[in-house]
Design a protein around this motif. Structure first.
Motif, PDB file in Angstrom:
ATOM      1  N   LEU A 289       1.099  -0.638   0.097  1.00 30.88           N
ATOM      2  CA  LEU A 289      -0.137  -0.129   0.154  1.00 30.88           C
ATOM      3  C   LEU A 289       0.689   0.973  -0.205  1.00 30.88           C
ATOM      4  N   ALA A 290       2.263   0.623   0.825  1.00 30.43           N
ATOM      5  CA  ALA A 290       2.871   2.543   1.106  1.00 30.43           C
ATOM      6  C   ALA A 290       4.238   2.127   1.469  1.00 30.43           C
ATOM      7  N   PHE A 291       5.064   1.927   0.651  1.00 34.19           N
ATOM      8  CA  PHE A 291       6.818   1.750   0.688  1.00 34.19           C
ATOM      9  C   PHE A 291       7.480   2.954   1.167  1.00 34.19           C
ATOM     10  N   LEU A 292       8.078   2.733   2.749  1.00 34.62           N
ATOM     11  CA  LEU A 292       8.486   3.685   3.615  1.00 34.62           C
ATOM     12  C   LEU A 292       9.628   3.725   3.255  1.00 34.62           C
TER      13      LEU A 292
ATOM     14  N   MET B 231     -11.775   1.768  -2.311  1.00 38.84           N
ATOM     15  CA  MET B 231     -11.652   1.331  -0.838  1.00 38.84           C
ATOM     16  C   MET B 231     -10.047   1.878  -1.097  1.00 38.84           C
ATOM     17  N   LEU B 232      -9.371   0.766  -1.451  1.00 37.33           N
ATOM     18  CA  LEU B 232      -7.874   0.345  -1.608  1.00 37.33           C
ATOM     19  C   LEU B 232      -7.403   1.052  -2.278  1.00 37.33           C
ATOM     20  N   CYS B 233      -7.716   2.030  -3.039  1.00 38.92           N
ATOM     21  CA  CYS B 233      -7.289   3.351  -3.497  1.00 38.92           C
ATOM     22  C   CYS B 233      -6.899   4.385  -2.514  1.00 38.92           C
ATOM     23  N   GLU B 234      -8.185   4.822  -1.028  1.00 34.51           N
ATOM     24  CA  GLU B 234      -8.233   5.846  -0.526  1.00 34.51           C
ATOM     25  C   GLU B 234      -7.124   5.027   0.423  1.00 34.51           C
ATOM     26  N   LEU B 235      -7.132   3.850   1.051  1.00 39.06           N
ATOM     27  CA  LEU B 235      -5.993   3.674   2.419  1.00 39.06           C
ATOM     28  C   LEU B 235      -4.694   3.714   1.505  1.00 39.06           C
ATOM     29  N   ALA B 236      -4.061   3.111   0.528  1.00 41.19           N
ATOM     30  CA  ALA B 236      -2.653   3.727   0.344  1.00 41.19           C
ATOM     31  C   ALA B 236      -3.150   4.922   0.152  1.00 41.19           C
ATOM     32  N   HIS B 237      -3.301   5.973  -0.037  1.00 35.32           N
ATOM     33  CA  HIS B 237      -3.887   7.473  -0.671  1.00 35.32           C
ATOM     34  C   HIS B 237      -3.258   8.350   1.202  1.00 35.32           C
ATOM     35  N   ARG B 238      -4.432   7.068   1.503  1.00 34.10           N
ATOM     36  CA  ARG B 238      -4.540   7.971   3.487  1.00 34.10           C
ATOM     37  C   ARG B 238      -2.897   7.382   4.201  1.00 34.10           C
ATOM     38  N   LEU B 239      -2.274   6.687   4.041  1.00 31.34           N
ATOM     39  CA  LEU B 239      -1.134   5.428   4.290  1.00 31.34           C
ATOM     40  C   LEU B 239       0.233   6.602   3.668  1.00 31.34           C
ATOM     41  N   SER B 240      -0.352   6.899   2.435  1.00 32.32           N
ATOM     42  CA  SER B 240       1.133   8.015   1.924  1.00 32.32           C
ATOM     43  C   SER B 240       0.802   9.241   2.279  1.00 32.32           C
ATOM     44  N   GLN B 241      -0.009   9.218   3.421  1.00 32.32           N
ATOM     45  CA  GLN B 241       0.309  11.112   3.762  1.00 32.32           C
ATOM     46  C   GLN B 241      -0.290  10.768   4.610  1.00 32.32           C
ATOM     47  N   LEU B 242       0.701   9.721   5.957  1.00 27.70           N
ATOM     48  CA  LEU B 242       0.403   9.599   7.278  1.00 27.70           C
ATOM     49  C   LEU B 242       1.385  11.437   7.537  1.00 27.70           C
ATOM     50  N   ALA B 243       1.578  11.798   8.685  1.00 26.51           N
ATOM     51  CA  ALA B 243       2.482  12.786   9.336  1.00 26.51           C
ATOM     52  C   ALA B 243       3.559  12.671   9.825  1.00 26.51           C
TER      53      ALA B 243
ATOM     54  N   TRP C   6       4.752  10.101   8.724  1.00 30.33           N
ATOM     55  CA  TRP C   6       6.143   9.549   7.295  1.00 30.33           C
ATOM     56  C   TRP C   6       7.992  10.401   7.543  1.00 30.33           C
ATOM     57  N   PRO C   7       8.268   9.225   7.638  1.00 32.23           N
ATOM     58  CA  PRO C   7       9.891   9.887   7.852  1.00 32.23           C
ATOM     59  C   PRO C   7      10.519   9.850   7.252  1.00 32.23           C
ATOM     60  N   ALA C   8      10.482   9.922   5.688  1.00 29.58           N
ATOM     61  CA  ALA C   8      11.139   9.713   4.547  1.00 29.58           C
ATOM     62  C   ALA C   8      10.854  11.009   3.281  1.00 29.58           C
ATOM     63  N   GLN C   9      11.240  10.645   2.489  1.00 33.51           N
ATOM     64  CA  GLN C   9      11.017  10.984   1.499  1.00 33.51           C
ATOM     65  C   GLN C   9       9.766  10.186   0.420  1.00 33.51           C
ATOM     66  N   ARG C  10       8.143  11.251   0.198  1.00 38.49           N
ATOM     67  CA  ARG C  10       7.317  10.063  -0.713  1.00 38.49           C
ATOM     68  C   ARG C  10       7.421   9.796  -1.885  1.00 38.49           C
ATOM     69  N   ASP C  11       7.241   8.438  -1.848  1.00 37.45           N
ATOM     70  CA  ASP C  11       7.718   7.711  -3.150  1.00 37.45           C
ATOM     71  C   ASP C  11       6.741   8.544  -4.648  1.00 37.45           C
ATOM     72  N   SER C  12       7.639   8.817  -5.250  1.00 34.10           N
ATOM     73  CA  SER C  12       6.601   9.872  -6.786  1.00 34.10           C
ATOM     74  C   SER C  12       5.486   8.873  -7.000  1.00 34.10           C
ATOM     75  N   HIS C  13       6.415   7.235  -7.089  1.00 36.16           N
ATOM     76  CA  HIS C  13       5.108   6.332  -8.446  1.00 36.16           C
ATOM     77  C   HIS C  13       3.756   6.588  -8.302  1.00 36.16           C
ATOM     78  N   ALA C  14       3.130   6.674  -9.083  1.00 37.01           N
ATOM     79  CA  ALA C  14       1.525   6.774  -9.223  1.00 37.01           C
ATOM     80  C   ALA C  14       0.737   4.812  -7.904  1.00 37.01           C
ATOM     81  N   PHE C  15      -0.344   4.535  -7.140  1.00 39.34           N
ATOM     82  CA  PHE C  15       0.027   4.244  -7.080  1.00 39.34           C
ATOM     83  C   PHE C  15      -0.339   2.556  -7.793  1.00 39.34           C
ATOM     84  N   THR C  16      -0.052   1.655  -7.973  1.00 36.01           N
ATOM     85  CA  THR C  16      -0.757   0.545  -8.811  1.00 36.01           C
ATOM     86  C   THR C  16      -0.478  -0.753  -8.652  1.00 36.01           C
TER      87      THR C  16
END
Length: 185
Positions: free
Chosen positions: A44-47, A96-108, A110-120
């Motif tokens: 869903l989101a790689f940190l 709902m899958l896309c929404e979950l991935a989006h919300r996880l990618s927006q966690l405050a 999140w300690p690293a630079q966010r992945d710029s790839h679209a969720f697939t």
């Protein structure tokens, strides 16, 4: 520690579909090497590399996500030449899958630079595959999973000498914390 959020798809309701996916993966031959059955998941989101001190804050924020459970159907086998993987994909990802991935990618937290790839959404089945012609096996059967939880997983680095491994010595992912998906309305 390298971490990621994922659907492990190992809820009891999914045991038959997960076994069918593992059986299918193990029928594929040709290029590459199969992912261990225990490592099958949908990221869903790689940190990336995260200090252990950040994990409690990530877990607290992830636990606050209020979304309903959902179903997803894997129906296609794809080969992606960039990462050289064969993967099971979803023709139409549930909202709902896309929404979950989006919300996880927006966690405050999140300690690293966010992945710029679209969720697939995909589940990697084999690594080191360059072309679909390099694979032998039957077509992917349509497999439906009910997603009732997601987890925060640790991925041992290639240099790590500790942690669980499969019979071929490949490091296995560890679920550090699981989170339920439920409707809290």
């Amino acid at each position: 520690m390298r971490v990621f959020f994922a659907l492990g798809l190992n809820e009891s309701v999914n045991l038959a579909a997960r076994k069918a996916l593992a059986d299918y993966k193990n029928q594929l031959s040709g290029e590459g090497r199969a992912v261990p059955d225990a490592n099958l998941h949908l990221t869903l989101a790689f940190l990336g590399d995260v200090p252990e001190a950040v994990l409690p804050a990530l877990c607290e924020e992830a636990n606050a996500i209020c979304l309903s459970s959902f179903s997803l159907t894997l129906s296609q086998l794809a080969v992606w030449s960039g990462p050289n993987i064969a993967c099971a994909t979803v023709a139409t990802p549930p909202a709902m899958l896309c929404e979950l991935a989006h919300r996880l990618s927006q966690l405050a937290a999140w300690p690293a630079q966010r992945d710029s790839h679209a969720f697939t959404p995909h589940i990697t089945l084999r690594r080191g595959v360059k072309t679909v012609q390099g694979l032998d096996g039957p077509p992917l059967p349509s497999l439906t999973f009910t997603c009732q939880r997601f987890g925060l997983y640790a991925s041992p680095s290639h240099q790590a000498t500790h942690g669980p491994r499969d019979s071929e010595g490949i490091a296995l992912y560890q679920c550090l914390h699981a989170f339920d998906l439920t409707s809290r309305n």
